[in-house]
Write a protein that holds these residues in place. Sequence first.
Motif, PDB file in Angstrom:
ATOM      1  N   MET A   1       0.817  -1.205   0.000  1.00 41.09           N
ATOM      2  CA  MET A   1       0.000   0.000   0.000  1.00 41.09           C
ATOM      3  C   MET A   1       0.861   1.271   0.000  1.00 41.09           C
ATOM      4  SD  MET A   1      -2.976   0.614   2.800  1.00 41.09           S
ATOM      5  CE  MET A   1      -2.517   2.057   3.728  1.00 41.09           C
ATOM      6  N   PRO A   2       0.510   2.269  -0.812  1.00 39.19           N
ATOM      7  CA  PRO A   2       1.268   3.531  -0.746  1.00 39.19           C
ATOM      8  C   PRO A   2       0.992   4.246   0.582  1.00 39.19           C
ATOM      9  CG  PRO A   2      -0.548   3.732  -2.304  1.00 39.19           C
ATOM     10  CD  PRO A   2      -0.535   2.306  -1.818  1.00 39.19           C
ATOM     11  N   PRO A   3       1.968   4.992   1.105  1.00 35.67           N
ATOM     12  CA  PRO A   3       1.757   5.689   2.369  1.00 35.67           C
ATOM     13  C   PRO A   3       0.658   6.745   2.249  1.00 35.67           C
ATOM     14  CG  PRO A   3       4.053   5.875   1.621  1.00 35.67           C
ATOM     15  CD  PRO A   3       3.292   5.181   0.557  1.00 35.67           C
ATOM     16  N   LYS A   4      -0.153   6.858   3.295  1.00 34.74           N
ATOM     17  CA  LYS A   4      -1.232   7.845   3.303  1.00 34.74           C
ATOM     18  C   LYS A   4      -1.117   8.827   4.464  1.00 34.74           C
ATOM     19  CE  LYS A   4      -4.576   4.732   1.156  1.00 34.74           C
ATOM     20  NZ  LYS A   4      -5.775   3.934   1.356  1.00 34.74           N
ATOM     21  N   PHE A   5      -0.367   8.447   5.493  1.00 31.50           N
ATOM     22  CA  PHE A   5      -0.339   9.259   6.713  1.00 31.50           C
ATOM     23  C   PHE A   5       1.038   9.836   7.029  1.00 31.50           C
ATOM     24  CE2 PHE A   5      -3.780   6.173   7.085  1.00 31.50           C
ATOM     25  CZ  PHE A   5      -4.860   7.033   7.259  1.00 31.50           C
ATOM     26  N   VAL A   6       1.925   9.850   6.037  1.00 33.23           N
ATOM     27  CA  VAL A   6       3.241  10.456   6.219  1.00 33.23           C
ATOM     28  C   VAL A   6       3.289  11.659   5.282  1.00 33.23           C
ATOM     29  CG1 VAL A   6       5.738  10.112   6.057  1.00 33.23           C
ATOM     30  CG2 VAL A   6       4.275   8.214   6.767  1.00 33.23           C
ATOM     31  N   ASP A   7       3.279  12.847   5.865  1.00 28.98           N
ATOM     32  CA  ASP A   7       3.194  14.075   5.074  1.00 28.98           C
ATOM     33  C   ASP A   7       4.494  14.411   4.358  1.00 28.98           C
ATOM     34  OD1 ASP A   7       0.552  14.430   5.807  1.00 28.98           O
ATOM     35  OD2 ASP A   7       1.079  15.564   7.603  1.00 28.98           O
ATOM     36  N   ASP A   8       5.633  14.136   4.993  1.00 27.61           N
ATOM     37  CA  ASP A   8       6.921  14.463   4.395  1.00 27.61           C
ATOM     38  C   ASP A   8       7.191  13.502   3.233  1.00 27.61           C
ATOM     39  OD1 ASP A   8       9.995  13.849   4.265  1.00 27.61           O
ATOM     40  OD2 ASP A   8       9.831  15.843   5.178  1.00 27.61           O
ATOM     41  N   GLU A   9       7.444  14.065   2.046  1.00 28.16           N
ATOM     42  CA  GLU A   9       7.623  13.263   0.840  1.00 28.16           C
ATOM     43  C   GLU A   9       8.796  12.293   0.947  1.00 28.16           C
ATOM     44  OE1 GLU A   9       8.824  14.173  -3.751  1.00 28.16           O
ATOM     45  OE2 GLU A   9       7.641  15.689  -2.709  1.00 28.16           O
ATOM     46  N   GLU A  10       9.890  12.744   1.554  1.00 23.96           N
ATOM     47  CA  GLU A  10      11.069  11.889   1.679  1.00 23.96           C
ATOM     48  C   GLU A  10      10.817  10.743   2.659  1.00 23.96           C
ATOM     49  OE1 GLU A  10      15.585  13.179   1.076  1.00 23.96           O
ATOM     50  OE2 GLU A  10      14.779  13.799   3.016  1.00 23.96           O
ATOM     51  N   LEU A  11      10.174  11.052   3.772  1.00 16.96           N
ATOM     52  CA  LEU A  11       9.855  10.006   4.750  1.00 16.96           C
ATOM     53  C   LEU A  11       8.824   9.028   4.189  1.00 16.96           C
ATOM     54  CD1 LEU A  11       9.723  12.024   8.097  1.00 16.96           C
ATOM     55  CD2 LEU A  11      11.630  10.718   7.134  1.00 16.96           C
ATOM     56  N   ALA A  12       7.899   9.540   3.377  1.00 18.76           N
ATOM     57  CA  ALA A  12       6.914   8.660   2.735  1.00 18.76           C
ATOM     58  C   ALA A  12       7.627   7.680   1.812  1.00 18.76           C
ATOM     59  CB  ALA A  12       5.897   9.490   1.958  1.00 18.76           C
ATOM     60  N   TYR A  13       8.661   8.152   1.122  1.00 21.61           N
ATOM     61  CA  TYR A  13       9.421   7.240   0.269  1.00 21.61           C
ATOM     62  C   TYR A  13      10.147   6.190   1.111  1.00 21.61           C
ATOM     63  CZ  TYR A  13      12.678   5.033  -2.811  1.00 21.61           C
ATOM     64  OH  TYR A  13      13.387   4.061  -3.474  1.00 21.61           O
ATOM     65  N   VAL A  14      10.702   6.604   2.244  1.00 16.93           N
ATOM     66  CA  VAL A  14      11.433   5.656   3.100  1.00 16.93           C
ATOM     67  C   VAL A  14      10.510   4.518   3.534  1.00 16.93           C
ATOM     68  CG1 VAL A  14      12.627   5.370   5.319  1.00 16.93           C
ATOM     69  CG2 VAL A  14      13.150   7.346   3.870  1.00 16.93           C
ATOM     70  N   ILE A  15       9.292   4.842   3.975  1.00 12.23           N
ATOM     71  CA  ILE A  15       8.373   3.769   4.408  1.00 12.23           C
ATOM     72  C   ILE A  15       7.929   2.930   3.208  1.00 12.23           C
ATOM     73  CG2 ILE A  15       6.204   5.102   4.390  1.00 12.23           C
ATOM     74  CD1 ILE A  15       6.811   2.847   7.273  1.00 12.23           C
TER      75      ILE A  15
END
Length: 195
Positions: A75-89
């Motif tokens: 699933m793509p991240p939905k609750f991580v606002d920071d774009e870089e951190l969303a990529y990390v997860i």
Amino acid sequence: DMVAVLGETTGCLALPNLRDKMKHHPEGYRILQERPRIRLSTLNMAWLRGLPDGSLGREYVRFLEDNKVSPDTRMPPKFVDDEELAYVIQRYREIHDMMHTLLGMPTNLLGEVVVKWFEAVQTGLPMCVLGAAFGPVHLSAEQLQVLATKLVPWAIRSGRNASCILNVYYEQRWEQTVESLREEIGIFPPPAVQV
């Protein structure tokens, strides 16, 4: 889906730490800059199937096919606002099956718990810690004994010894043998037990 949501909403301390580890490592930094994705649309499955037995690419495809799993289910991240951190997860999710391949663990409950122990030590993500701690609830007494005496000690030692798993550009390592990649990362050979 709820596991993914839990991972995102509880990872506020671990995700920046993982991103920083990537930023301070040459290969990890390239991954952050280029943001590769592991999806069926980015994989040349026929080429990977044609690689020699023992290579990362061949063993990864074998794992996907044997276990009837797909990297596209992440699933793509939905609750991580920071774009870089969303990529990390997202990257963490997409390499989960790579961890199964490198650790030699199947997708049954025992194999998943072992992978979660390794990932918990490696990432510090609370959802990994919870999966490692509560996953064994449905295991048999025999499985619990193997887990406690052989598999968890190995997973913890490997997790502590290994370099950050997010700093490996797996897409550029398909032809490398699983054995040599384990050695390079610092993952000890899996125990000779039935999982």
